[in-house]
Design an enzyme around this catalytic site. Structure first.
Site, PDB file in Angstrom:
ATOM      1  N   GLU A 493       0.266  -1.445   0.371  1.00 10.50           N
ATOM      2  CA  GLU A 493       0.643   0.092  -0.381  1.00 10.50           C
ATOM      3  C   GLU A 493       0.639   1.349  -0.018  1.00 10.50           C
ATOM      4  O   GLU A 493       0.004   2.268  -0.535  1.00 10.50           O
ATOM      5  CB  GLU A 493      -0.744  -0.283   1.151  1.00 10.50           C
ATOM      6  CG  GLU A 493      -1.983  -0.518   1.094  1.00 10.50           C
ATOM      7  CD  GLU A 493      -2.644  -1.148   2.418  1.00 10.50           C
ATOM      8  OE1 GLU A 493      -2.511  -0.925   3.302  1.00 10.50           O
ATOM      9  OE2 GLU A 493      -4.122  -1.835   2.121  1.00 10.50           O
ATOM     10  N   LYS A 614       5.551  -1.349   1.833  1.00 10.98           N
ATOM     11  CA  LYS A 614       5.090  -1.742   3.003  1.00 10.98           C
ATOM     12  C   LYS A 614       5.029  -3.497   3.388  1.00 10.98           C
ATOM     13  O   LYS A 614       5.344  -3.860   4.191  1.00 10.98           O
ATOM     14  CB  LYS A 614       3.312  -1.391   3.273  1.00 10.98           C
ATOM     15  CG  LYS A 614       2.659  -2.244   4.123  1.00 10.98           C
ATOM     16  CD  LYS A 614       1.567  -1.007   4.426  1.00 10.98           C
ATOM     17  CE  LYS A 614       0.801  -1.460   5.717  1.00 10.98           C
ATOM     18  NZ  LYS A 614      -0.902  -0.702   5.582  1.00 10.98           N
TER      19      LYS A 614
HETATM   20  C1  BGC Z   1      -2.784  -4.842   4.984  1.00 10.70           C
HETATM   21  C2  BGC Z   1      -3.532  -5.150   4.603  1.00 10.70           C
HETATM   22  C3  BGC Z   1      -4.648  -5.845   5.074  1.00 10.70           C
HETATM   23  C4  BGC Z   1      -5.363  -4.880   6.157  1.00 10.70           C
HETATM   24  C5  BGC Z   1      -6.255  -5.413   7.217  1.00 10.70           C
HETATM   25  C6  BGC Z   1      -2.978  -3.939   5.621  1.00 10.70           C
HETATM   26  O1  BGC Z   1      -1.865  -2.833   6.727  1.00 10.70           O
HETATM   27  O2  BGC Z   1      -1.753  -3.680   3.965  1.00 10.70           O
HETATM   28  O3  BGC Z   1      -3.034  -6.230   3.158  1.00 10.70           O
HETATM   29  O4  BGC Z   1      -5.797  -6.474   4.176  1.00 10.70           O
HETATM   30  O5  BGC Z   1      -4.160  -4.168   6.986  1.00 10.70           O
HETATM   31  O6  BGC Z   1      -5.714  -6.237   7.808  1.00 10.70           O
END
Ligand code: BGC
Length: 807
Positions: A493, A614
């Site tokens: 992300e 990330k």
């Molecule tokens: C992660 C996602 C995950 C979400 C909920 C985020 O920090 O990047 O991949 O789905 O958290 O756990």
């Protein structure tokens, strides 16, 4: 301390939030944080109770914009119980000398026990022991038992015991600028039988909520008729129960509560049901008995024993415990998905992301019905996903990145960087890959269970509609003679766009593209393998044309995958042009750089500028697909995969990942397991520590990281023990790290309960004795063995395998 016990000593106000989350008790229907019964929400405590799937929407003006947020609702606090002596102040640990304080989670029986000894301002020493449960077999019931001992004083004790409706959703500091009052129309009353009741309604979704509680005082082991007065203060309703205590004596208060909503099955309306249930419920001890039995059954089904490391064993038990408190047998009757942070806190507002990808394998191999429940959560929202695709001008189904009540996109449009205090546009909803995860789950669920009925009735339709969407998302690029996907966000992300460009999203995210090729190939296969009649029905119902299916086949052969030399798969097109980050410099300056995105933004910089991720993105491919599957896919796309592709990519991205998501460690442990055992074990340790030691600093108090918790179990079973179901056989390919001792776990395959023990490269499979049934096939290496009930097979990858008929 036994590995069935997990707990904390002392009272540490700064750590209370983490402890509350980790001491949460739940049963799939609801969960209540391990907050002290006497507290209300303040800067130390946060009592929270969440009913699975109960969401509400509120609108707030933020940074000049109207923002609507849907959140899982914090329900009235059924736990409330406090006391005072001789009309003095109510219990408040911060005003007392705490002599001893212990919170202990009994993972075996599903209780939270609190032991407290303190001296008050009058120099009186008091001992308090509290037991609580959220009943695993009667999912609306909860209990709290409190024993108070007046060690060195005599006096009048008044217990205040009831339901506190003065709650809001304020458990996450960075959401506090948003409206948080989800409950309205509170009504409190007492029934003729002395039960206190609170009724309220969620303001937008109109869910009616009722909680009822009864209390009984015992002195000298006998029920005692004490002075009881009703207190109604706004949205609080309690009984004040007053009792005279002599020096050295004890008194016990038993509280049984029921939580009901208007969404419940087999219910006329919540108030009647809650009152009725509390009135008829057996006493605390009897409820404990049935609760313990329900847990014992779950432990038999989900047994996962490590013979040597007690610490790892405790962590594994804790992880299974929280998984089963969030998704329990009760969930089978509910319309629920996997809330990313369990029912343990308010982070991510109880939303459902792609995290079930990491949760399903543990459930599928033990209670397949629960896995099916989670897939049905998606199926019920297929209509919404179709609408979302159509509003984006595309056919098929576009599932939301964040999902809640009805499957609308719930991702936030703005997020707050707590480091800089700035509200920033949020483009993470462009993570279209969530649809691929759903399709992958459907495929694997079917492969593991052989549930043809599910595939035929529900799964295939979802899978085909998802494929349709991705096939349309892909555009044919004539200059490359390949299909490309533009403007998405991958699992990492940190990259939501190109530096300096206004258009959000990145192009040709390798994970999305390769998995789209996988999807197109899989969808064509699934369609081919459906029973003829059902295939015709679906083709007609979905109006699937030959041309479309031909296009899927072309995409499976001509999808574009970016590489940047030396066989490194580019995370997305242009990734290699981004600047390298001075990782050492940042580590030196900031220490903890998990949330590098926030650090960079607060510096006025932008994570989009760097080759910094990330979490696993390219490496997700090696997590989801075996080397053979991936090699075959890439080969089919015309990108031959040299032997060193996987290690070279692991090395490359490992150096460029900050592990800002707990999922990252799961994936890294997985991809390293067969080549770098020690490094894999280090990541496995990170997974075990993620919540226990709150390694993402301050996030556990807002809810546990459920996918990482389940991921740790999956690492043991599918990764290290190499257990998978494929081609009609249970296959074992153990490469077990002996540092963890031996593994013993229970599974259910084709309805047959199994116990598997694994160590090093050997495994033993034992089927439970029982009535005659068709044998199951177990395979390891090139050997396969048929096992009927009560039989054992031993396998070794070093030696030959044999079936042991003597057992
Ligand atoms: C992660 C996602 C995950 C979400 C909920 C985020 O920090 O990047 O991949 O789905 O958290 O756990």
């Amino acid at each position: 301390m036994s590995s069935w016990l997990f707990g904390f000593r002392g009272f540490d106000p700064d750590d209370e939030g983490r402890r509350e989350a980790l001491c949460t008790l739940g049963n799939g229907y609801f969960a209540t944080r391990g907050a002290a019964p006497e507290c209300t929400a303040d800067d130390v405590h946060y009592p929270g109770t969440y009913v699975a799937g109960c969401y509400n929407r509120l609108t707030t003006e933020v940074a000049g914009r109207e923002v609507e947020q849907e959140s899982v609702v914090n329900m009235p606090n059924w736990l409330l119980l406090t006391f005072r002596v001789d009309g003095g102040p109510w219990l408040d640990l911060r005003r007392l000398e705490v002599l001893d304080h212990e919170q202990e989670l009994d993972l075996e029986r599903g209780f939270l026990v609190r032991r407290l000894r303190f001296r008050d301002e009058q120099w009186r020493t008091t001992r308090l022991v509290q037991h609580r449960f959220a009943h695993m077999a009667a999912p609306h019931l909860a209990g709290l038992d409190t024993t108070l001992v007046a060690e060195d004083w005599s006096g009048q004790v008044t217990f205040r015991c009831g339901i506190d409706g003065r709650v809001t959703n304020s458990g996450v500091a960075r959401y506090r600028a948003l409206d948080s009052q989800h409950l309205t129309d509170h009504r409190t009353f007492e029934t003729a039988t002395g039960i206190v009741v609170l009724h309220a309604r969620t303001s937008q979704s109109g869910i009616r909520v009722a909680e009822a509680a009864r209390s009984q005082v015992f002195a000298g082991g006998q029920p005692s008729d004490v002075a009881r007065s009703l207190v109604q203060q706004g949205d609080l309703i309690t009984h004040d129960l007053t009792v005279q205590l002599e020096r050295g004596s004890e008194v016990r208060v038993e509280k049984i509560a029921s939580l009901r909503t208007s969404r419940d099955a087999a219910s006329t309306e919540p108030v009647t049901e809650a009152v009725d249930e509390v009135r008829c419920a057996p006493d605390f001890d009897e409820l404990c008995r049935s609760h313990t039995l329900a847990w014992a059954r779950l432990h038999r089904e989900f047994h996962c024993g490590l013979s040597t490391s007690e610490e790892a064993q405790r962590a594994v038990r804790l992880h299974l415990f929280h998984l089963l408190q969030t998704i329990s047998p009760t969930s089978g009757d509910l319309d629920v998905g996997v809330p990313a942070r369990g029912l343990h806190g308010e982070a991510y507002r109880g939303h459902v992301f792609w995290d079930e990808l990491f949760v399903l394998p543990t459930l599928t191999l033990r209670r397949p019905r629960l896995a099916r429940t989670l897939l049905m959560y998606r199926y019920r929202r297929l209509g919404r996903a179709r609408r979302a695709a159509s509003e984006a001008g595309l056919p098929g189904a576009m599932f939301p990145w964040q999902s809640g009540s009805n499957g609308r996109e719930e991702s936030q449009q703005l997020h707050l960087n707590p480091r800089s205090g700035r509200w920033l546009p949020d483009h993470t909803h462009l993570q279209r890959h969530v649809g691929i995860a759903i399709a992958h789950n459907i495929h694997h669920y079917h492969r593991a269970t052989g549930d043809d009925e599910f595939l035929s009735e529900f799964g295939a339709e979802m899978l085909l509609e998802i494929t349709r969407f991705f096939a349309a998302l892909a555009h044919y690029d004539r200059s490359r003679d390949r299909y490309v996907i533009r403007g998405v966000v991958g699992p990492d992300e940190y990259h939501t766009g190109y530096p300096g460009q206004a258009r959000p999203g990145i192009d040709n995210n390798a994970y999305t593209n390769i998995m789209t090729a996988w999807l197109c190939r899989t969808a064509a296969e699934v369609l081919r393998e459906l029973p003829t009649e059902r295939r015709h029905e679906l083709v007609e119902q979905l109006n699937l044309r030959h041309g479309e299916i031909d296009r899927w086949k072309r995409i499976a052969q001509r999808m574009y995958v970016p590489f940047h030399g030396n066989g490194i798969i580019s995370q997305f097109e242009g990734y290699d042009q981004l600047a390298e980050l001075d990782w050492d410099g940042y580590r030196r300056r900031y220490g903890d750089i998990h949330r590098l995105d926030r650090i960079l933004e607060a510096e006025g910089d932008d994570p989009n500028r760097y080759q910094a991720s990330k979490q696993a993105d390219v490496l997700m491919l090696f997590y989801l697909l075996s080397a053979e599957e991936l090699g075959g896919l890439l080969e089919g796309l015309g990108y031959p995969m040299p032997a060193d592709t996987i290690p070279a990519n692991i090395e490359y991205y490992l150096q460029r990942t900050s592990h800002g998501s707990t999922l990252s460690a799961v994936v890294h442990a997985w991809v390293l397991a067969r080549s770098h055992r020690h490094r894999a074990l280090e990541f496995f340790d990170h997974v075990l520590a993620a919540d226990i030691h709150d390694t993402q600093r301050g996030t556990t108090s807002e809810g546990v990281h459920l996918a990482a918790m389940a991921g740790s179990i999956d690492l043991l079973q599918r990764c290290f023990a190499g257990i998978e179901v494929r081609d009609g056989a249970l296959r074992l390919n153990p490469l077990w790290p002996t540092e963890l001792g031996d593994l013993e776990l229970t599974l259910r395959y084709q309805g047959q309960p199994l116990t598997i023990t694994v160590t090093g490269r050997t495994a033993t499979v034992r089927t439970a004795p029982g009535p005659a049934r068709p044998p199951i096939t177990c395979a390891c290496g090139i050997r396969s063995v048929l096992l009927g009930p009560g039989e054992t097979a031993r396998f070794s990858l070093e030696h030959r395998s044999w079936k042991d008929d003597s057992s």
